[in-house]
Design an enzyme around this catalytic site. Structure first.
Site, PDB file in Angstrom:
ATOM      1  CG  HIS A  45      11.227  -3.234  12.281  1.00 52.28           C
ATOM      2  ND1 HIS A  45      11.658  -3.635  11.572  1.00 52.28           N
ATOM      3  CD2 HIS A  45       9.859  -3.259  10.800  1.00 52.28           C
ATOM      4  CE1 HIS A  45      11.948  -3.497  10.210  1.00 52.28           C
ATOM      5  NE2 HIS A  45      10.473  -3.497  10.168  1.00 52.28           N
ATOM      6  CD  GLN A  69       4.419  -4.795   0.629  1.00 48.36           C
ATOM      7  OE1 GLN A  69       3.483  -5.690   0.814  1.00 48.36           O
ATOM      8  NE2 GLN A  69       5.735  -4.211   1.540  1.00 48.36           N
ATOM      9  CB  SER A 193      14.657   2.145   6.012  1.00 52.84           C
ATOM     10  OG  SER A 193      14.414   1.446   5.144  1.00 52.84           O
TER      11      SER A 193
END
Ligand code: AMP
Length: 285
Positions: A45, A69, A193
């Site tokens: 990020h 989502q 992640s």
């Protein structure tokens, strides 16, 4: 009569400029770049924030775990939420604005209208997560409308998401430049992640099989060999449950044929224990 008649997109942009009401993102340094995230911020990020800063005077980061989502049974409720630490990351990266809405503020209770990702949203990741890409596009369009950035930065790590956002911008004529950012990896190849923190130490070791498979595939020269070699590496870890391993066109996410030339994306999704990981590499053919 000084009515300006605009017959196409370029003339429309020119007309807006002539009237002093701005226009679509210009190729120079724009005013505002947005980095949409779900928080639990990591170095990947951060690299997006830095890239955003190269494209615009100000960087905005949105932090929103988007219920739309996530499918039933997915990790929405246990998704890591680390807002205070995330704010510190944004401050350290010189971010000008963080937009962190509550779901009740973002979605009307009687919401009816959303974005459809079309047929492209039903393949590869979309085949395993029905409605996921619709949910992504819907929230991204809302974030674009609310934050009104000139530029938006997305990671290649979520390659189909990036391709679909480019598609949405083209199909719906959104006045935003989309910038893709390379995937940041741990030293052993594992793509960073937010979900890596679910992995036990043993699973963390096993998880390198995804990037090992992709890199082995990327060393081959034909689609058939790329798929075969990558698959063989994945099979070395029988505890890893593979959702898909595909070699696809970067723009359409359709599987490429043996005669394909140009770029292709080798993408994998697999479960390591109960953690579902995705990764991909771009290969020139
Ligand atoms: P997320 O918070 O997982 O929704 O991700 C927010 C943005 O960061 C998306 O555009 C992702 O593609 C991007 N991203 C996630 N992981 C990485 C990574 N390892 N390297 C670069 N960008 C990433």
């Amino acid at each position: 009569m000084d009515v300006i008649v605009a017959g196409d997109r370029a003339e429309l942009a020119e007309a807006r400029r002539a009237l002093g009401i701005g226009g679509p993102a210009s190729p120079g340094k724009a005013a505002l770049a947005l980095v949409p995230t779900m928080g639990a911020l990591h170095e990947g990020h951060r690299s997006l924030m830095r890239l955003a800063g190269e494209h615009a005077e100000h960087v905005a980061v949105s932090i929103f775990v988007n219920p739309l989502q996530f499918g039933p049974g997915e990790d929405f409720s246990r998704y890591p939420r680390t807002f205070d630490a995330d704010l510190e990351v944004c401050a350290a990266e010189g971010v000008s604005m963080v937009f962190a809405p509550a779901a009740e503020d973002l979605y009307l209770p009687d919401r009816q209208v959303g974005v459809s990702a079309g047929e492209m949203g039903a393949v590869v990741e979309g085949a395993f997560r029905p409605g996921h890409l619709d949910g992504v596009l819907t929230v991204v369009l809302k974030l674009f409308n609310l934050v009104r950035p000139d530029v938006a930065v997305f990671g290649q790590k979520d390659a189909q998401q990036l391709a679909m956002i480019r598609r949405m911008v083209a199909d719906l004529d959104l006045p935003i430049s989309v910038v893709g950012a390379p995937t940041l990896r741990e030293a052993d190849g594992l793509a960073l992640s937010s979900r890596n923190r679910y992995l036990s130490p043993e699973e963390r070791g096993t998880a390198t099989v995804l990037s090992r498979a992709l890199f082995a595939g990327a060393g081959q020269r034909t689609p058939g060999e790329i798929r075969r070699v990558a698959r063989a590496v994945l099979e070395e870890e029988p505890s890893v449950a593979v959702d898909y391993l595909v070699l696809v066109d970067p723009a359409t996410f359709a599987e490429v044929g043996e005669g394909h030339t140009g770029e292709a994306i080798l993408a994998v999704a697999a479960r390591v224990g109960s953690t579902r990981l995705i990764d991909n590499v771009t290969i020139g053919l």
